[in-house]
Write a protein that holds these residues in place. Structure first.
Motif, mmCIF file in Angstrom:
data_model
loop_
_atom_site.group_PDB
_atom_site.id
_atom_site.type_symbol
_atom_site.label_atom_id
_atom_site.label_comp_id
_atom_site.label_asym_id
_atom_site.label_seq_id
_atom_site.Cartn_x
_atom_site.Cartn_y
_atom_site.Cartn_z
ATOM 1 N N LEU A 92 -15.806 -27.095 -32.906
ATOM 2 C CA LEU A 92 -15.308 -28.574 -32.350
ATOM 3 C C LEU A 92 -14.218 -28.955 -33.407
ATOM 4 O O LEU A 92 -13.273 -29.953 -32.491
ATOM 5 N N ASP A 93 -14.073 -28.527 -34.419
ATOM 6 C CA ASP A 93 -12.958 -29.256 -35.399
ATOM 7 C C ASP A 93 -11.662 -28.566 -35.002
ATOM 8 O O ASP A 93 -10.457 -28.836 -35.402
ATOM 9 N N LYS A 94 -11.469 -27.464 -33.990
ATOM 10 C CA LYS A 94 -10.419 -26.684 -33.707
ATOM 11 C C LYS A 94 -9.928 -26.921 -32.081
ATOM 12 O O LYS A 94 -8.928 -26.423 -31.602
ATOM 13 N N VAL A 95 -10.621 -27.885 -31.510
ATOM 14 C CA VAL A 95 -10.082 -28.358 -30.153
ATOM 15 C C VAL A 95 -9.031 -28.960 -30.337
ATOM 16 O O VAL A 95 -8.655 -29.749 -31.363
ATOM 17 N N ASP A 96 -8.078 -29.054 -29.202
ATOM 18 C CA ASP A 96 -6.685 -29.811 -29.177
ATOM 19 C C ASP A 96 -5.818 -29.116 -30.277
ATOM 20 O O ASP A 96 -5.226 -30.049 -30.750
ATOM 21 N N ASP A 97 -6.014 -27.931 -30.500
ATOM 22 C CA ASP A 97 -5.054 -27.389 -31.489
ATOM 23 C C ASP A 97 -4.052 -26.127 -30.642
ATOM 24 O O ASP A 97 -4.658 -25.141 -30.258
ATOM 25 N N PRO A 98 -2.795 -26.769 -30.119
ATOM 26 C CA PRO A 98 -2.224 -25.699 -29.421
ATOM 27 C C PRO A 98 -1.848 -24.254 -30.105
ATOM 28 O O PRO A 98 -2.168 -23.444 -29.050
ATOM 29 N N ALA A 99 -1.901 -24.404 -31.496
ATOM 30 C CA ALA A 99 -1.523 -23.050 -31.846
ATOM 31 C C ALA A 99 -2.888 -22.181 -31.817
ATOM 32 O O ALA A 99 -2.917 -20.955 -31.422
ATOM 33 N N GLY A 100 -3.948 -22.610 -31.885
ATOM 34 C CA GLY A 100 -5.359 -22.010 -31.808
ATOM 35 C C GLY A 100 -5.369 -21.531 -30.195
ATOM 36 O O GLY A 100 -5.776 -20.293 -29.966
ATOM 37 N N ASP A 101 -5.167 -22.303 -29.416
ATOM 38 C CA ASP A 101 -5.045 -21.798 -27.914
ATOM 39 C C ASP A 101 -4.361 -20.764 -27.649
ATOM 40 O O ASP A 101 -4.640 -20.002 -27.086
ATOM 41 N N ALA A 102 -2.967 -20.749 -28.012
ATOM 42 C CA ALA A 102 -2.111 -19.735 -28.032
ATOM 43 C C ALA A 102 -2.555 -18.418 -28.655
ATOM 44 O O ALA A 102 -2.585 -17.204 -27.994
ATOM 45 N N ASN A 103 -3.414 -18.630 -29.874
ATOM 46 C CA ASN A 103 -4.029 -17.210 -30.362
ATOM 47 C C ASN A 103 -5.244 -16.681 -29.496
ATOM 48 O O ASN A 103 -5.308 -15.462 -29.185
ATOM 49 N N ARG A 104 -6.091 -17.477 -29.183
ATOM 50 C CA ARG A 104 -7.091 -17.212 -28.187
ATOM 51 C C ARG A 104 -6.631 -16.503 -27.030
ATOM 52 O O ARG A 104 -6.866 -15.690 -26.428
ATOM 53 N N ALA A 105 -5.493 -17.080 -26.129
ATOM 54 C CA ALA A 105 -4.835 -16.581 -25.138
ATOM 55 C C ALA A 105 -4.383 -15.222 -25.374
ATOM 56 O O ALA A 105 -4.526 -14.291 -24.471
ATOM 57 N N LYS A 106 -3.592 -15.178 -26.430
ATOM 58 C CA LYS A 106 -3.440 -13.692 -26.811
ATOM 59 C C LYS A 106 -4.557 -12.676 -27.080
ATOM 60 O O LYS A 106 -4.586 -11.373 -26.585
ATOM 61 N N LEU A 107 -5.640 -13.295 -27.592
ATOM 62 C CA LEU A 107 -7.011 -12.356 -27.630
ATOM 63 C C LEU A 107 -7.594 -12.106 -26.460
ATOM 64 O O LEU A 107 -8.215 -11.063 -26.125
ATOM 65 N N ASP A 108 -7.496 -12.891 -25.552
ATOM 66 C CA ASP A 108 -7.831 -12.751 -24.114
ATOM 67 C C ASP A 108 -7.434 -11.484 -23.681
ATOM 68 O O ASP A 108 -7.703 -10.560 -22.931
ATOM 69 N N GLN A 109 -5.965 -11.537 -23.738
ATOM 70 C CA GLN A 109 -5.181 -10.222 -23.142
ATOM 71 C C GLN A 109 -5.628 -8.960 -23.850
ATOM 72 O O GLN A 109 -5.883 -7.804 -23.054
ATOM 73 N N LEU A 110 -5.608 -8.991 -25.098
ATOM 74 C CA LEU A 110 -6.024 -7.755 -26.011
ATOM 75 C C LEU A 110 -7.288 -7.338 -25.593
ATOM 76 O O LEU A 110 -7.595 -6.186 -25.307
ATOM 77 N N THR A 111 -8.472 -8.099 -25.374
ATOM 78 C CA THR A 111 -9.652 -7.888 -25.169
ATOM 79 C C THR A 111 -9.854 -7.141 -23.844
ATOM 80 O O THR A 111 -10.464 -6.203 -23.353
ATOM 81 N N SER A 112 -8.908 -7.914 -23.002
ATOM 82 C CA SER A 112 -9.067 -7.279 -21.351
ATOM 83 C C SER A 112 -8.444 -5.738 -21.453
ATOM 84 O O SER A 112 -9.027 -4.895 -20.833
ATOM 85 N N ALA A 113 -7.465 -5.742 -22.326
ATOM 86 C CA ALA A 113 -6.796 -4.459 -22.223
ATOM 87 C C ALA A 113 -7.792 -3.279 -23.014
ATOM 88 O O ALA A 113 -7.707 -2.293 -22.623
#
Length: 274
Positions: A186-207
């Protein structure tokens, strides 16, 4: 009585935050169960000084001596988290980097086979509290995942089957689930950099389509299945849930109950739940 050597097991270790006592505790938790292959999921930070490699090796030697285990057998790997010294670590390196005789840094997008499992390593995460940190001393922009690193990771992901994807941050879906549990996420909500990192890991996990994803960063013990991928979220330091062990012969996962093997480790998944 020494633990029986288990060459087909891997101990995954959560954030240790540069604390030698946490390194020793989690290492002993593995070694006391006969596990000699250890993978730490970032926020390691015991390397940036001339005395650090010797310190790591002294701890490994002491733990192995107490367990009557051959020190030469230990293979300890770690990835970078966000709490690291990126003047010392290079996430863009393309090969594993030894930092001590038995300890190796695995840069983003490297992969190898350990104890019968093909593992893809991909560190990186955002410090949501970076405004309270000092750049170049307690925080570095290099903590975040770049597009080039993602490309390298995607190339590695499709080079062959991936059994385990090891990350510091996690995917968006897992993060959202951890947020419902409260705690550090919960301390990491509303962190755009964290959101961007997770979006990249979404792609990596899917691949990669790994059989399992193991991560740290959020300091919460949890196990779940998302899109067919088993996800192990590790706790931190000496907390229960900071060490989870995979038996690669039958894909049994268990959470170590403590430093000593008392026979009451908690089973997460076994062959019957595969």
């Amino acid at each position: 009585m020494p633990a029986a050597l288990d060459p087909c097991a891997i101990a995954f270790v959560g954030d240790i935050h540069g604390k030698p006592a946490a390194f020793e505790h989690t290492l002993a938790t593995a070694i006391n169960r006969g596990v000699i292959t250890i993978v730490q999921v970032g926020d390691f930070w015991i390397y940036d000084g001339p005395k650090e490699p010797a310190k790591l090796e002294r701890i490994i030697t002491r733990v192995c001596h107490d367990a009557r285990m051959d020190t030469a057998l230990v293979d300890y790997r770690f990835i970078d988290g966000n709490h690291e010294n990126f003047d010392w670590l290079t996430p863009d390196a393309t090969d594993p980097v030894p930092v001590a005789e038995h300890v190796t840094y695995m840069p983003r997008g490297t992969r190898t086979r350990l104890a019968g499992a093909d593992i893809l390593f991909f560190g990186g995460a955002s410090s949501a509290d970076r405004e309270h940190r000092t750049e170049g001393k307690t925080w570095w922009p290099a903590e975040n995942i770049t597009d080039d690193q993602l490309t390298r990771g995607m190339d590695a992901a499709v080079a062959g089957p991936v059994d385990v994807l090891v990350t510091h941050e996690t995917t968006t879906a897992v993060f959202d689930k951890l947020c419902t549990l409260g705690g550090h996420a919960l301390d990491k909500v509303d962190d755009p950099a964290g959101d961007a990192n997770r979006a990249k890991l979404d792609q990596l996990t899917s691949a990669a389509q790994p059989r399992a994803l193991v991560h740290g960063h959020h300091h919460t013990r949890h196990a779940s299945i998302h899109d067919g991928v088993r996800v192990v979220s590790l706790s931190l330091e000496k907390a229960v849930g900071s060490v989870t062990i995979l038996d690669t012969t039958d894909w049994t996962w268990r959470v170590a109950s403590g430093r000593r093997d008392t026979g009451d480790d908690m089973i997460l998944w076994n062959r019957a739940s595969a």
